[in-house]
Every structure is written in structure tokens, then in C-alpha cells.
Design an enzyme around this catalytic site. Structure first.
Site, short mmCIF file in Angstrom:
data_model
loop_
_atom_site.label_atom_id
_atom_site.label_comp_id
_atom_site.label_asym_id
_atom_site.label_seq_id
_atom_site.Cartn_x
_atom_site.Cartn_y
_atom_site.Cartn_z
N HIS A 29 60.38 -3.60 2.23
CA HIS A 29 60.28 -3.67 0.75
C HIS A 29 61.13 -2.52 0.19
O HIS A 29 62.32 -2.46 0.43
CB HIS A 29 58.79 -3.59 0.39
CG HIS A 29 58.44 -3.89 -1.03
ND1 HIS A 29 59.32 -4.41 -1.93
CD2 HIS A 29 57.26 -3.75 -1.71
CE1 HIS A 29 58.71 -4.56 -3.10
NE2 HIS A 29 57.46 -4.16 -2.99
N HIS A 69 66.30 -11.91 1.10
CA HIS A 69 65.24 -11.74 0.13
C HIS A 69 64.34 -12.97 0.16
O HIS A 69 64.83 -14.08 0.38
CB HIS A 69 65.83 -11.58 -1.29
CG HIS A 69 64.87 -10.99 -2.26
ND1 HIS A 69 63.95 -11.75 -2.93
CD2 HIS A 69 64.67 -9.71 -2.64
CE1 HIS A 69 63.23 -10.96 -3.70
NE2 HIS A 69 63.63 -9.72 -3.55
N ASP A 110 68.78 -3.23 -2.75
CA ASP A 110 68.77 -2.00 -1.95
C ASP A 110 70.10 -1.73 -1.27
O ASP A 110 70.32 -0.62 -0.78
CB ASP A 110 67.68 -2.09 -0.88
CG ASP A 110 66.31 -2.01 -1.50
OD1 ASP A 110 66.13 -1.16 -2.39
OD2 ASP A 110 65.42 -2.78 -1.12
N1 ACO Z 1 69.41 -9.70 8.91
C1 ACO Z 1 69.44 -10.70 9.83
N2 ACO Z 1 68.68 -11.80 9.76
C2 ACO Z 1 67.83 -11.91 8.72
C3 ACO Z 1 67.75 -10.93 7.73
C4 ACO Z 1 68.59 -9.80 7.83
N3 ACO Z 1 68.53 -8.83 6.93
N4 ACO Z 1 66.82 -11.30 6.80
C5 ACO Z 1 66.34 -12.47 7.21
N5 ACO Z 1 66.96 -12.86 8.38
C6 ACO Z 1 66.73 -14.11 9.10
C7 ACO Z 1 65.41 -14.05 9.86
O1 ACO Z 1 65.58 -13.60 11.18
C8 ACO Z 1 64.96 -15.49 9.81
O2 ACO Z 1 65.66 -16.21 10.81
P1 ACO Z 1 64.96 -17.48 11.55
O3 ACO Z 1 64.79 -18.51 10.48
O4 ACO Z 1 65.97 -17.86 12.58
O5 ACO Z 1 63.67 -17.00 12.11
C9 ACO Z 1 65.46 -15.99 8.45
O6 ACO Z 1 66.58 -15.15 8.13
C10 ACO Z 1 64.42 -15.88 7.33
O7 ACO Z 1 63.94 -14.54 7.31
P2 ACO Z 1 62.42 -14.18 7.06
O8 ACO Z 1 62.14 -12.81 7.58
O9 ACO Z 1 61.53 -15.29 7.53
O10 ACO Z 1 62.41 -14.17 5.47
P3 ACO Z 1 61.36 -13.48 4.54
O11 ACO Z 1 61.49 -14.11 3.22
O12 ACO Z 1 60.00 -13.46 5.17
O13 ACO Z 1 61.83 -11.94 4.50
C11 ACO Z 1 63.02 -9.96 3.92
C12 ACO Z 1 62.61 -11.38 3.50
C13 ACO Z 1 61.78 -9.18 4.42
C14 ACO Z 1 63.57 -9.23 2.72
C15 ACO Z 1 64.08 -10.07 5.06
O14 ACO Z 1 65.23 -10.76 4.57
C16 ACO Z 1 64.49 -8.69 5.61
O15 ACO Z 1 63.81 -8.17 6.50
N6 ACO Z 1 65.59 -8.09 5.07
C17 ACO Z 1 66.00 -6.76 5.48
C18 ACO Z 1 65.14 -5.73 4.77
C19 ACO Z 1 65.46 -5.60 3.30
O16 ACO Z 1 66.62 -5.50 2.91
N7 ACO Z 1 64.40 -5.56 2.48
C20 ACO Z 1 64.53 -5.36 1.02
C21 ACO Z 1 64.09 -6.57 0.27
S1 ACO Z 1 64.39 -6.37 -1.45
C22 ACO Z 1 63.15 -5.40 -1.99
O17 ACO Z 1 62.06 -5.33 -1.48
C23 ACO Z 1 63.44 -4.60 -3.16
#
Ligand code: ACO
Length: 430
Positions: free
Chosen positions: A267, A308, A365
């Protein structure tokens, strides 16, 4: 004419129930499943709230497919370009833009609440010098409820308003002092003649031994950072504030719970994680290796600042902050190699099949850390800056929840998959 309901049929016994559909101003309609358990004996199952609207709200609208973000109906791009953070605070709390007089009164009110009780100052000395400033924020913001009892009546509109004013006004003072404490330098008092962002920068960087003038380009960039982080509907920290507040906990305790949720790297902690990642990449020539790591299912590494839950398009806040970053780096004549790596990484990832298919775009971010670095804010303070901006979103959402006609404590149910009922066996018989 089609009825505004969805029919759910239990194929095991052929019984059907009609579930009403509710439509909002924008966005997908929702199925109202509140009576489902009573009518069918079944719960809905949705870990992570992938398909669940947890409340009704008039505050923020996001269209994740189109990359649209509205605060009280106003596009984020217009607010970032033409408004100010304090005006956005007014808008989020009161629901409409202020007149000139209303704004002057509000600004004066906020600047006259920026001091904190001297007793609260002593709290800082109880922390280790190397405490993470977010740990200090969780503690000290929660402790506001121990110092401002007079505005804790959550059923009284004026008390709620005073608490909101206090929170918005005091949070930059607490944040700046968390930083000063970690450096072992004196705590400056707020200056009421300065604007919100200017005053924060002054409390971060001034010394009693010399004059400090805030650069207006930096103050504007800081103000925009606060605007972009002010609200984002039912994200993890806001949902935490609502859940804590639904037990009728006081607003400072509820916001402190939200600060804890914001801290995590999935987050608000992501901006800190982005800088760590860019430093690890070290050189643009290593980018492909890290992109491959992010795509490898067996590797837990993710591209921080990418992806996201709601945005399946470019996060509109990331576009604004990227532009602001260019302006700040130019103004300060900073040549940050991490910015170069970030831009190259973005370019490579946006052309990569994996990121295209999964609709992973830079989020707010991704560039916010670089702009804060240029301003001179240390990495450990990035999530604290997010906290300052988001405080108004949390308290506005809390107020919206607490003034709803029907008050319900937030209490999800579960799918129990543990042991079946069994008899206790005394220890000497096991
Ligand atoms: N890098 C590589 N792969 C990713 C990333 C990433 N940053 N984000 C998502 N994926 C992939 C996942 O592995 C998943 O793959 P799969 O379908 O093969 O299993 C798919 O994309 C969907 O990802 P989820 O984690 O299921 O998506 P969710 O909506 O639950 O998570 C999140 C969103 C937590 C933001 C995720 O994209 C992430 O971890 N990003 C990196 C951390 C980040 O930048 N967080 C800030 C968010 S913005 C904020 O809070 C202000």
C-alpha cells in the site's frame, strides 16, 4: 420491463431468490446481498473484496479502466493544476468548494490548530532514535485522543468538525517532529503565516540558527503531492479507518489504525520500496534482468510502483506526479540517476507482453519517491508524507460512515475450514 433484480438459484434444491440491484451515479451497479443469509442461509465469499462494495460513498469516484479519479465530482487533473491542498481538504470534508470567505475562515482555522499540546512533545523522547517515523506516527496520532478529549463525542457534529480540523492541522507538525527526532535536531514550532505545504517544509528543514526560505516551486510540488494522496475511496487504509470507526472508536484511534495499514509495502509503503528497487537495479543496463525477475512466477520479486487493484490503465496521479517530478528536478538542477532508471524501466515494462496482458501500469508511488528525494525528504519519510495527505480522506470517510442513518459495526463472516467438533483429551491421555 426487466426488473432491477438478479435471480440467484441454488441448483441443489431449485430454490431461487431475487437480489435487488442498486445503481450509483457512476460505476458498476451492485447486488444488494444484505438479506441473502436470512433468505438462503448462505454467505457470499470474497477474500480481498474483489467483487464487494463495502459501503455507499459520495466522496470519490475511480474508473480504473479509463484512469479517471474524481474528488466530489472534480477531476484530479483540474484540482492538481488549479486548486490547493487546503481547498481540497475543505471540498472533501464539506462536500463542495468553498467561497472566498469560507476558504479564508477555514485556512485561518487550520493554521491556528497547528501547534500540539506540549505534553505530546514528550512522547517523542520515548521512542528509540532509529524508530521508523511511521511507527512514531501510529503512536503519536493515536495519542491525540489522550490530549483532545473535548472533541471526542462522535455523535456531535461540531466535535467531529473540531477533530477533523485538529487532525489536518497537527499531522504535519507530528510528521516533521518524527523526522527531527530521528536526526536529533531541535523541534521547530509551526508558523501560522506560512501556507500548509510551506509550513511543513519549514518544520522539516529550518534551523533556529539560520534563516530558511521555502522555494515556491518546491512548496507547490509538495502541495500537489498532498492533493494527489488526499483520497482514494475504499483502499486498505481507508477501509481500516471505517472498520475501526464502526465500533464507535474515536476518530484519532480510527485514523491511527489506518496509518498502520498504510505502512505496508503493498500500500503506502510502496514509494519507499520503489527507491530501494531502483537503487538495487543500479544501472539502466540491469533493467531487463529485474523485469524478468518480476515476471517469474517462482520469484517473489515484483516491480514496486507497478500495478493497482483498481487501475487497469495509467494511474492519473502517476501522470501528474511524473510531470511535477520533471519540473522539480529542473528547478533544483538535480540530475538523479534513479529518475533515469525509473523512466527507462517504465518504457520497457509498458512494452512488455506480461505487463500489457496483466494491465500493470505505474501507480502514484512510482514517481512520488523520486520527487521527494529531490526535495530532500529521506526515504523513511515517504509514507509519512502520504499519511499527511491521506488524513483528510480518512477523516472524511469516517465522518460519512458515522453520519449514516443506519449504523452497523463492520463484522464480516467467514468460511470455516478448521477441525470438526472434537472432545478435549487430558494431557496425560494424549
Ligand atoms: N510486478 C509484477 N507482477 C505483478 C505486479 C508487479 N508490480 N503487480 C501485480 N502483478 C501480477 C501478479 O503476480 C498477478 O499475476 P497472476 O495473475 O499471474 O497471479 C497479477 O499481476 C495480479 O496481481 P494481484 O496481486 O493479484 O493484484 P492485486 O489487485 O491483488 O494487487 C497490488 C495490487 C498489491 C498493488 C500489486 O499490483 C502489487 O503488489 N504492486 C506492487 C506494489 C505497489 O506498487 N503497491 C502500491 C499500490 S498503490 C497504493 O497503495 C497507493
Amino acid at each position: 420491463m426487466a426488473k432491477d433484480t438478479v435471480t440467484i438459484t441454488d441448483n441443489s434444491n431449485g430454490k431461487s431468490v431475487e437480489v435487488p440491484i442498486i445503481r450509483g451515479t457512476h460505476g458498476p451497479p451492485v447486488m444488494d446481498v444484505r438479506a441473502l443469509y436470512k433468505e438462503t442461509g448462505m454467505f457470499t465469499y470474497d477474500p480481498g473484496f474483489l467483487s464487494t462494495a463495502s459501503c455507499q460513498s459520495k466522496i470519490t469516484y475511480i474508473d480504473g479502466e479509463k484512469g479517471i479519479l474524481l474528488y466530489r465530482g472534480y477531476p484530479i487533473e483540474q484540482l492538481a493544476a488549479q486548486s490547493s491542498f487546503l481547498e481540497v481538504c475543505y471540498l472533501l470534508w464539506y462536500g463542495s468548494l468553498p467561497t472566498k470567505d469560507e476558504f479564508e475562515e477555514f485556512s485561518s482555522m487550520i493554521s491556528h490548530h497547528t501547534m500540539v499540546h506540549e505534553g505530546l512533545r514528550d512522547f517523542f523522547n520515548g521512542f528509540r532514535r532509529d524508530a521508523h517515523p511511521m511507527a512514531v506516527m501510529v503512536g503519536v496520532v493515536g495519542a491525540l485522543s489522550a490530549f483532545y478529549h473535548d472533541s471526542l463525542d462522535i455523535h456531535d457534529a461540531r466535535s467531529r468538525e473540531i477533530s477533523a480540523h485538529r487532525l489536518i492541522a497537527k499531522i504535519p507538525t507530528i510528521a516533521a517532529w518524527a523526522f527531527r527526532y530521528s536526526r536529533g535536531v531541535p523541534f521547530p514550532y509551526p508558523q501560522n503565516n506560512l501556507g500548509y505545504a510551506e509550513n511543513f517544509l519549514h518544520m522539516m528543514f529550518s534551523y533556529p540558527s539560520e534563516e530558511y526560505n521555502v522555494n515556491p516551486v518546491i512548496a507547490k510540488a509538495m502541495d500537489v503531492i498532498f492533493i494527489l494522496h488526499a483520497e482514494h475511496e475504499q483502499n486498505a487504509s481507508t477501509s481500516t479507518v471505517r472498520l475501526a470507526g464502526s465500533s464507535q472508536a474515536n476518530p484519532f484511534a480510527s485514523v491511527s489504525a489506518g496509518i498502520g495499514a498504510l505502512w505496508g509495502p503493498a500500500h503506502g509503503g510502496a514509494n519507499e520500496a520503489v527507491i530501494k528497487m531502483l537503487k538495487l537495479i543500479e544501472d539502466p543496463k540491469n533493467i531487463n534482468k529485474f523485469v524478468d525477475k518480476a515476471k517469474d512466477r517462482n520469484d517473489p520479486f515484483r516491480l514496486m510502483g507497478f500495478g493497482h487493484r483498481v487501475y487497469k490503465n495509467y494511474d492519473p496521479r502517476a501522470k501528474i506526479i511524473r510531470q511535477s517530478c520533471l519540473e522539480v528536478l529542473k528547478e533544483l538542477k538535480v540530475n538523479d540517476p534513479l529518475f533515469e532508471i525509473a523512466m527507462k524501466l517504465e518504457e520497457i515494462a509498458l512494452k512488455d507482453e506480461y505487463f500489457i496482458k496483466k494491465k500493470l501500469y505505474p501507480n502514484v508511488d512510482f514517481y512520488s519517491g523520486i520527487i521527494q528525494r529531490a526535495i530532500g525528504i529521506p526515504t523513511s519519510m515517504f509514507t509519512v508524507i502520504f499519511t499527511i495527505g491521506r488524513a483528510i480522506g480518512w477523516i472524511s470517510q469516517w465522518q460519512e460512515m458515522i453520519t449514516e442513518k443506519v449504523q452497523k459495526i463492520g463484522r464480516p463472516r467467514q468460511l470455516y475450514v478448521g477441525a470438526k467438533t472434537r472432545d478435549y483429551v487430558p494431557v496425560n491421555e494424549r
